[in-house]
Write a protein that holds these residues in place. Structure first.
Motif, PDB file in Angstrom:
ATOM      1  N   TYR A 197       6.984  49.234  -0.111  1.00 51.75           N
ATOM      2  CA  TYR A 197       6.509  48.080   0.208  1.00 51.75           C
ATOM      3  C   TYR A 197       7.008  47.572   1.603  1.00 51.75           C
ATOM      4  O   TYR A 197       8.097  47.923   1.975  1.00 51.75           O
ATOM      5  N   THR A 218       3.208  43.114  -5.851  1.00 52.33           N
ATOM      6  CA  THR A 218       3.367  44.129  -6.660  1.00 52.33           C
ATOM      7  C   THR A 218       2.379  45.288  -6.613  1.00 52.33           C
ATOM      8  O   THR A 218       1.242  44.711  -7.115  1.00 52.33           O
ATOM      9  N   LYS A 262       7.871  42.192   0.427  1.00 47.54           N
ATOM     10  CA  LYS A 262       8.766  42.668  -0.586  1.00 47.54           C
ATOM     11  C   LYS A 262       9.196  41.287  -1.493  1.00 47.54           C
ATOM     12  O   LYS A 262       9.554  40.364  -0.869  1.00 47.54           O
ATOM     13  N   GLY A 263       9.187  41.497  -3.026  1.00 45.77           N
ATOM     14  CA  GLY A 263       9.732  40.316  -3.760  1.00 45.77           C
ATOM     15  C   GLY A 263       8.254  39.552  -4.134  1.00 45.77           C
ATOM     16  O   GLY A 263       8.530  38.728  -4.938  1.00 45.77           O
ATOM     17  N   ARG A 264       7.450  39.586  -3.117  1.00 42.55           N
ATOM     18  CA  ARG A 264       6.247  38.814  -3.503  1.00 42.55           C
ATOM     19  C   ARG A 264       4.927  39.602  -4.064  1.00 42.55           C
ATOM     20  O   ARG A 264       4.117  38.925  -4.955  1.00 42.55           O
ATOM     21  N   SER A 271      -1.715  32.666  -6.247  1.00 41.85           N
ATOM     22  CA  SER A 271      -1.628  34.243  -6.451  1.00 41.85           C
ATOM     23  C   SER A 271      -2.862  34.695  -6.305  1.00 41.85           C
ATOM     24  O   SER A 271      -3.988  33.999  -6.662  1.00 41.85           O
ATOM     25  N   ASP A 298       8.241  45.180   4.453  1.00 40.18           N
ATOM     26  CA  ASP A 298       9.641  43.975   4.005  1.00 40.18           C
ATOM     27  C   ASP A 298       8.804  42.677   4.175  1.00 40.18           C
ATOM     28  O   ASP A 298       9.311  41.823   3.561  1.00 40.18           O
ATOM     29  N   SER A 299       7.513  42.480   4.657  1.00 43.16           N
ATOM     30  CA  SER A 299       7.255  41.110   4.932  1.00 43.16           C
ATOM     31  C   SER A 299       6.515  40.786   3.471  1.00 43.16           C
ATOM     32  O   SER A 299       6.222  39.373   3.126  1.00 43.16           O
ATOM     33  N   ASN A 323       1.848  37.299  -5.182  1.00 49.25           N
ATOM     34  CA  ASN A 323       2.357  35.723  -5.442  1.00 49.25           C
ATOM     35  C   ASN A 323       2.847  35.355  -4.252  1.00 49.25           C
ATOM     36  O   ASN A 323       3.213  35.932  -3.338  1.00 49.25           O
ATOM     37  N   SER A 324       3.091  33.958  -4.438  1.00 54.69           N
ATOM     38  CA  SER A 324       3.678  33.053  -3.424  1.00 54.69           C
ATOM     39  C   SER A 324       3.040  33.616  -1.934  1.00 54.69           C
ATOM     40  O   SER A 324       3.860  33.719  -0.987  1.00 54.69           O
TER      41      SER A 324
END
Length: 124
Positions: free
Chosen positions: A60, A69, A65-67, A17, A62-63, A84-85
């Motif tokens: 965000y 913020t 999103k979820g990782r 991270s 798509d690449s 993150n990740s």
């Protein structure tokens, strides 16, 4: 007029991270939409994430999103990107950007102000 200065880049292993910061000058920070873009060697600058003026709406790619913020601290003229990740494909120079538009766009040439960029390198 807005001046932007990024910090927080570096070298990290895949899965790790980093938190990028963007310090903005000017008393009208809260009137701008804010965003992050990135540019890898030999590639065009691409949209990563953006915030509305109030910070209530976020966008965000798509690449990421979820990782990733995105957040902003308007009273202190700061914006952040928590990553993150991380993956090797995230390696790029990351740029902070500001625009006077009402809704953020993903097109780089529609943004008004840019920082100098900070390098993020993710090793495999």
């Amino acid at each position: 007029q807005v001046q932007l200065v990024e910090s927080g880049g570096g070298l990290v292993q895949a899965g790790g991270s980093l938190r990028l910061s963007c310090a903005a000058s000017g008393r009208t920070f809260s009137t701008y939409v804010m965003g992050w873009f990135r540019q890898a060697p030999g590639k065009e600058r691409e949209f990563v994430a953006a915030l509305s003026r109030s910070g209530s709406s976020v966008y965000y790619a798509d690449s990421v999103k979820g990782r990733f913020t995105i957040s902003r601290d308007s009273p202190n003229n700061m914006m952040y990107l928590q990553m993150n990740s991380l993956k090797p494909d995230d390696t790029a120079v990351y740029y902070c950007a500001a625009a006077g538009q009402v809704i953020p766009t993903t097109t780089p040439n529609q943004w008004d102000y840019w920082g100098q960029g900070t390098q993020v390198t993710v090793s495999s």
